[in-house]
Design a protein around this motif. Structure first.
Motif, PDB file in Angstrom:
ATOM      1  N   LEU A   1      36.338  43.646  -1.573  1.00 52.07           N
ATOM      2  CA  LEU A   1      35.946  42.278  -1.255  1.00 52.07           C
ATOM      3  C   LEU A   1      34.610  42.365  -0.526  1.00 52.07           C
ATOM      4  O   LEU A   1      34.495  43.068   0.478  1.00 52.07           O
ATOM      5  N   THR A   2      33.571  41.679  -1.046  1.00 54.41           N
ATOM      6  CA  THR A   2      32.219  41.845  -0.512  1.00 54.41           C
ATOM      7  C   THR A   2      31.656  40.516  -0.021  1.00 54.41           C
ATOM      8  O   THR A   2      32.082  39.444  -0.449  1.00 54.41           O
ATOM      9  N   PHE A   3      30.617  40.620   0.843  1.00 58.49           N
ATOM     10  CA  PHE A   3      30.059  39.439   1.494  1.00 58.49           C
ATOM     11  C   PHE A   3      28.532  39.500   1.516  1.00 58.49           C
ATOM     12  O   PHE A   3      27.956  40.552   1.809  1.00 58.49           O
ATOM     13  N   SER A   4      27.906  38.363   1.227  1.00 62.38           N
ATOM     14  CA  SER A   4      26.442  38.266   1.258  1.00 62.38           C
ATOM     15  C   SER A   4      26.041  36.890   1.749  1.00 62.38           C
ATOM     16  O   SER A   4      26.751  35.911   1.524  1.00 62.38           O
ATOM     17  N   ILE A   5      24.872  36.833   2.399  1.00 58.78           N
ATOM     18  CA  ILE A   5      24.298  35.550   2.780  1.00 58.78           C
ATOM     19  C   ILE A   5      22.895  35.446   2.205  1.00 58.78           C
ATOM     20  O   ILE A   5      22.261  36.451   1.876  1.00 58.78           O
TER      21      ILE A   5
ATOM     22  N   GLU B   1      32.034  37.037  -1.899  1.00 61.50           N
ATOM     23  CA  GLU B   1      31.920  35.793  -1.143  1.00 61.50           C
ATOM     24  C   GLU B   1      30.477  35.637  -0.659  1.00 61.50           C
ATOM     25  O   GLU B   1      29.914  36.573  -0.085  1.00 61.50           O
ATOM     26  N   VAL B   2      29.882  34.459  -0.918  1.00 62.26           N
ATOM     27  CA  VAL B   2      28.487  34.234  -0.532  1.00 62.26           C
ATOM     28  C   VAL B   2      28.369  32.946   0.278  1.00 62.26           C
ATOM     29  O   VAL B   2      29.215  32.058   0.197  1.00 62.26           O
ATOM     30  N   GLU B   3      27.284  32.876   1.048  1.00 68.23           N
ATOM     31  CA  GLU B   3      26.990  31.668   1.813  1.00 68.23           C
ATOM     32  C   GLU B   3      25.473  31.544   1.947  1.00 68.23           C
ATOM     33  O   GLU B   3      24.802  32.500   2.341  1.00 68.23           O
ATOM     34  N   VAL B   4      24.930  30.382   1.577  1.00 62.45           N
ATOM     35  CA  VAL B   4      23.517  30.096   1.797  1.00 62.45           C
ATOM     36  C   VAL B   4      23.399  29.460   3.175  1.00 62.45           C
ATOM     37  O   VAL B   4      24.034  28.447   3.462  1.00 62.45           O
ATOM     38  N   ILE B   5      22.583  30.087   4.029  1.00 63.30           N
ATOM     39  CA  ILE B   5      22.546  29.724   5.439  1.00 63.30           C
ATOM     40  C   ILE B   5      21.418  28.740   5.719  1.00 63.30           C
ATOM     41  O   ILE B   5      20.264  28.955   5.342  1.00 63.30           O
ATOM     42  N   ARG B   6      21.765  27.663   6.374  1.00 65.24           N
ATOM     43  CA  ARG B   6      20.776  26.735   6.948  1.00 65.24           C
ATOM     44  C   ARG B   6      21.159  26.556   8.420  1.00 65.24           C
ATOM     45  O   ARG B   6      21.642  25.491   8.826  1.00 65.24           O
ATOM     46  N   PRO B   7      20.960  27.581   9.226  1.00 67.22           N
ATOM     47  CA  PRO B   7      21.543  27.582  10.575  1.00 67.22           C
ATOM     48  C   PRO B   7      20.780  26.704  11.560  1.00 67.22           C
ATOM     49  O   PRO B   7      19.593  26.433  11.418  1.00 67.22           O
ATOM     50  N   ASP B   8      21.500  26.268  12.581  1.00 66.52           N
ATOM     51  CA  ASP B   8      20.891  25.672  13.765  1.00 66.52           C
ATOM     52  C   ASP B   8      20.401  26.849  14.602  1.00 66.52           C
ATOM     53  O   ASP B   8      21.105  27.363  15.466  1.00 66.52           O
ATOM     54  N   VAL B   9      19.187  27.308  14.325  1.00 70.32           N
ATOM     55  CA  VAL B   9      18.725  28.569  14.912  1.00 70.32           C
ATOM     56  C   VAL B   9      18.560  28.470  16.418  1.00 70.32           C
ATOM     57  O   VAL B   9      18.751  29.450  17.134  1.00 70.32           O
ATOM     58  N   ARG B  10      18.217  27.282  16.900  1.00 68.22           N
ATOM     59  CA  ARG B  10      18.058  27.139  18.353  1.00 68.22           C
ATOM     60  C   ARG B  10      19.410  27.284  19.060  1.00 68.22           C
ATOM     61  O   ARG B  10      19.535  27.982  20.066  1.00 68.22           O
ATOM     62  N   GLY B  11      20.434  26.624  18.520  1.00 69.01           N
ATOM     63  CA  GLY B  11      21.756  26.763  19.102  1.00 69.01           C
ATOM     64  C   GLY B  11      22.304  28.164  18.938  1.00 69.01           C
ATOM     65  O   GLY B  11      22.977  28.704  19.834  1.00 69.01           O
ATOM     66  N   LEU B  12      22.000  28.789  17.801  1.00 70.09           N
ATOM     67  CA  LEU B  12      22.465  30.148  17.548  1.00 70.09           C
ATOM     68  C   LEU B  12      21.823  31.139  18.520  1.00 70.09           C
ATOM     69  O   LEU B  12      22.459  32.105  18.954  1.00 70.09           O
ATOM     70  N   PHE B  13      20.565  30.900  18.870  1.00 71.41           N
ATOM     71  CA  PHE B  13      19.876  31.759  19.834  1.00 71.41           C
ATOM     72  C   PHE B  13      20.661  31.837  21.144  1.00 71.41           C
ATOM     73  O   PHE B  13      20.912  32.928  21.670  1.00 71.41           O
ATOM     74  N   ASP B  14      21.054  30.681  21.668  1.00 72.42           N
ATOM     75  CA  ASP B  14      21.794  30.668  22.935  1.00 72.42           C
ATOM     76  C   ASP B  14      23.102  31.445  22.821  1.00 72.42           C
ATOM     77  O   ASP B  14      23.492  32.162  23.756  1.00 72.42           O
ATOM     78  N   HIS B  15      23.771  31.315  21.688  1.00 63.46           N
ATOM     79  CA  HIS B  15      25.041  32.010  21.501  1.00 63.46           C
ATOM     80  C   HIS B  15      24.830  33.525  21.421  1.00 63.46           C
ATOM     81  O   HIS B  15      25.527  34.299  22.087  1.00 63.46           O
ATOM     82  N   LEU B  16      23.859  33.950  20.629  1.00 63.73           N
ATOM     83  CA  LEU B  16      23.674  35.389  20.391  1.00 63.73           C
ATOM     84  C   LEU B  16      23.119  36.113  21.613  1.00 63.73           C
ATOM     85  O   LEU B  16      23.439  37.289  21.840  1.00 63.73           O
ATOM     86  N   MET B  17      22.297  35.440  22.397  1.00 61.77           N
ATOM     87  CA  MET B  17      21.718  36.114  23.560  1.00 61.77           C
ATOM     88  C   MET B  17      22.778  36.507  24.586  1.00 61.77           C
ATOM     89  O   MET B  17      22.564  37.415  25.379  1.00 61.77           O
ATOM     90  N   HIS B  18      23.930  35.870  24.552  1.00 61.44           N
ATOM     91  CA  HIS B  18      25.018  36.268  25.450  1.00 61.44           C
ATOM     92  C   HIS B  18      25.452  37.707  25.180  1.00 61.44           C
ATOM     93  O   HIS B  18      25.894  38.415  26.093  1.00 61.44           O
ATOM     94  N   PHE B  19      25.312  38.148  23.940  1.00 62.09           N
ATOM     95  CA  PHE B  19      25.749  39.499  23.563  1.00 62.09           C
ATOM     96  C   PHE B  19      24.620  40.522  23.700  1.00 62.09           C
ATOM     97  O   PHE B  19      24.818  41.699  23.421  1.00 62.09           O
ATOM     98  N   MET B  20      23.434  40.058  24.143  1.00 65.25           N
ATOM     99  CA  MET B  20      22.264  40.923  24.234  1.00 65.25           C
ATOM    100  C   MET B  20      21.994  41.343  25.674  1.00 65.25           C
ATOM    101  O   MET B  20      20.864  41.284  26.151  1.00 65.25           O
TER     102      MET B  20
END
Length: 549
Positions: free
Chosen positions: A205-209, A234-253
């Protein structure tokens, strides 16, 4: 621990008795049998602490390649350790002070080379190392139990090497597919991930964006490979809320890197986690088998430097400097501009100069006058150290050695670990199986890079399993259109975090230099996305964790 069943059988023959079927219990018995050297028998990805109550000692260990992290703060009367720096900070014992040398390295390379972190008191235990803490005496000793294989290349025919690699990769993938939870794989359609999926078999089972920008979208390549291999995709075309995603990801950085591809790595991990708990990836193929453009650039550097200086520096370079960067991801103009930029840097750094985005001259203009001069001049020291360590190797293997020790472990594997674990997804990396690493470094260099062709043998093996047009195509890499996002979605954040009054108050960066870089980028006169992004990540990190200067 992928080989725990074999280790358990050997230990049982020696009289050891097991109470569980866990791979973790093998560690205890192996320690009893072999002492502190026991991690060299392990094939896996791990960071662990072992408490020996009888001998009153604690042993910390990290896997051979550095797939899993381990941070240590050695303080007066205390040793604090964990898999995340935020865990160490929660102890209340670790001071939140900035390491200026590490900041200079971070801005130069987009990661902090081991053993440093941006926190002055926190260090990384390096790959293939143990750290023993004697509780009675307080003595602490670090030792290396494993290192990259020596430069003793073995001569076999090309076809024989291909067969050996094909079989070894198949065995590594099968070892790492053992799981009692649902398992899948990341598939970009590139050489490395395609070969891993081919070795998994038709039940995979494979995944791509993908992204709207075609120059960043690899979905068509991934679909072609998936259809050929007959796997569920399984595929997904991404149109992310990059500003909101930044806040989320920086918690793990909390141990930050400035690699743009944290975004797609997180997004594909999130997609995979909806279906599986464990996924295989193709990480490590470029560093083991010669897949980066930087290796090609170093091979071309000799011809470039032999050009008459009035042609090279008086005609070609100024002409390329005047051409604005192109909007697509790579392209001839963008690659030519990047080649010339790297070619101006210190030749002693070899291929690594094309990884630098802030050279010594720019560091002197970027950092405030009060910033430590020693920090500015030491930022290349880890590359110089690894270059010297690899002196017995030829140019190709020297580059691979350097990247295995630095870029792979302190950037690529950090990205994969943080972003997958942020989704509660366990990612395994069969190309970095210790047996594959050993095989790769015994392989003649011309099977990894020859006449400007990257990964010739790995591509030959992959072409046995997937269509040749999927193998022999231009490498794209796993990235995002960050240079465009910095001009729109991230512009308000940039103006906030890099505001001149804020920079002057901090006293780390020269506000005038930063404003010039921003203006040139926003006006499309230059692509400064790497520098700007590194500063954004740093400014957010410092504010988020309350770090003092």
């Amino acid at each position: 621990i992928y080989n725990y069943r074999e280790l358990r059988a050997e230990l049982e023959q020696r009289g050891h008795r097991f109470r569980t079927k866990s791979d973790t219990e093998v560690l205890v018995h192996l320690y009893e049998e072999h002492g502190d050297d026991f991690p060299k028998h392990l094939n896996g990805m791990f960071a662990f602490s072992l408490h020996d109550r009888t001998r009153r000692r604690v042993l910390l260990a990290r896997d051979q390649i550095g797939i899993k992290p381990l941070f240590v703060a050695r303080l007066a009367g205390h040793v604090v350790f964990g898999s995340e720096i935020k865990a160490l900070l929660e102890s209340g014992l670790v001071p939140r002070e900035l390491d200026h040398d590490a900041l200079a390295e971070f801005m130069t390379w987009e990661y902090v080379p081991a053993p440093r972190t941006l926190f002055r008191a926190v260090r990384k235990l390096e790959p293939g190392c143990t750290l023993a803490i004697e509780l009675a005496s307080g003595e602490i000793s670090e030792r290396r139990y494993w290192d990259l294989p020596a430069a003793d290349q073995v001569e076999h025919g090309r076809h024989d090497w291909a067969d050996r690699l094909d079989a070894a990769l198949g065995a590594a993938v099968q070892r790492q597919m053992v799981a009692d939870v649902p398992l899948g794989a990341m598939l970009s359609g590139g050489v490395d991930s395609s070969l891993v999926v081919a070795k998994m078999g038709k039940g995979a089972l494979t995944f791509s964006i993908g992204f709207d920008d075609a120059s960043y979208d690899e979905l068509p390549h991934a679909r072609r490979v998936a259809e050929h291999l007959g796997v569920r995709h399984e595929v997904e075309v991404i149109r992310p809320d990059v500003r909101g995603l930044f806040d989320h990801l920086m918690h793990f950085m909390d141990d930050p890197i400035a690699d743009f591809s944290i975004f797609p790595t997180f997004l594909v991990s999130r997609l995979a986690r909806r279906h599986v708990t464990v996924a295989l990836s193709g990480d490590g193929g470029d560093e083991l088998f010669g897949g980066y453009d930087t290796y090609v650039a170093q091979g071309m550097a000799g011809r470039w430097e032999r050009l008459p200086s009035f042609v090279r520096d008086g005609v070609i370079a100024p002409m390329l400097d005047r051409i604005p960067p192109r909007p697509q991801k790579k392209g001839l103009i963008n690659k030519a501009k990047r080649f010339v930029e790297g070619g101006r840097l210190d030749p002693s750094l070899g291929h690594a100069r094309w990884r630098m985005f802030v050279d010594r001259a720019l560091r002197e203009r970027l950092f405030a006058p009060g910033f430590g001069a020693g920090s500015i001049y030491r930022a290349e020291s880890h590359i110089e150290r690894y270059m010297a360590e690899a002196r017995g190797r030829d140019e190709t293997d020297r580059a691979l050695h350097v990247d295995m020790k630095s870029y792979l472990v302190d950037n690529c594997l950090v990205k994969t670990d943080r972003m997958s674990m942020a989704c509660s997804l366990e990612v395994r990396v069969p190309l970095l199986d210790v047996e594959i690493v050993d095989l790769a470094f015994r392989m003649p260099s011309d099977l990894k890079l020859k006449d400007g062709v990257t990964k010739p043998l790995l591509k030959e093996v992959t072409a046995r399993h997937v269509p040749k047009e999927s193998v022999y195509r231009t490498k794209q890499g796993f990235s995002i259109p960050i240079k465009h996002w910095l001009k729109d979605a991230f512009r308000p954040l940039t103006e906030e975090l890099l505001a001149p009054e804020r920079l002057r108050a901090d006293g780390l960066f020269q506000a005038d230099t930063v404003q010039r870089l921003l203006s040139e980028h926003w006006d499309n006169r230059a692509n400064h996305s790497h520098i700007i992004w590194a500063m954004l990540v740093f400014q957010d990190w410092r504010s988020r964790w309350g770090v003092s200067l």
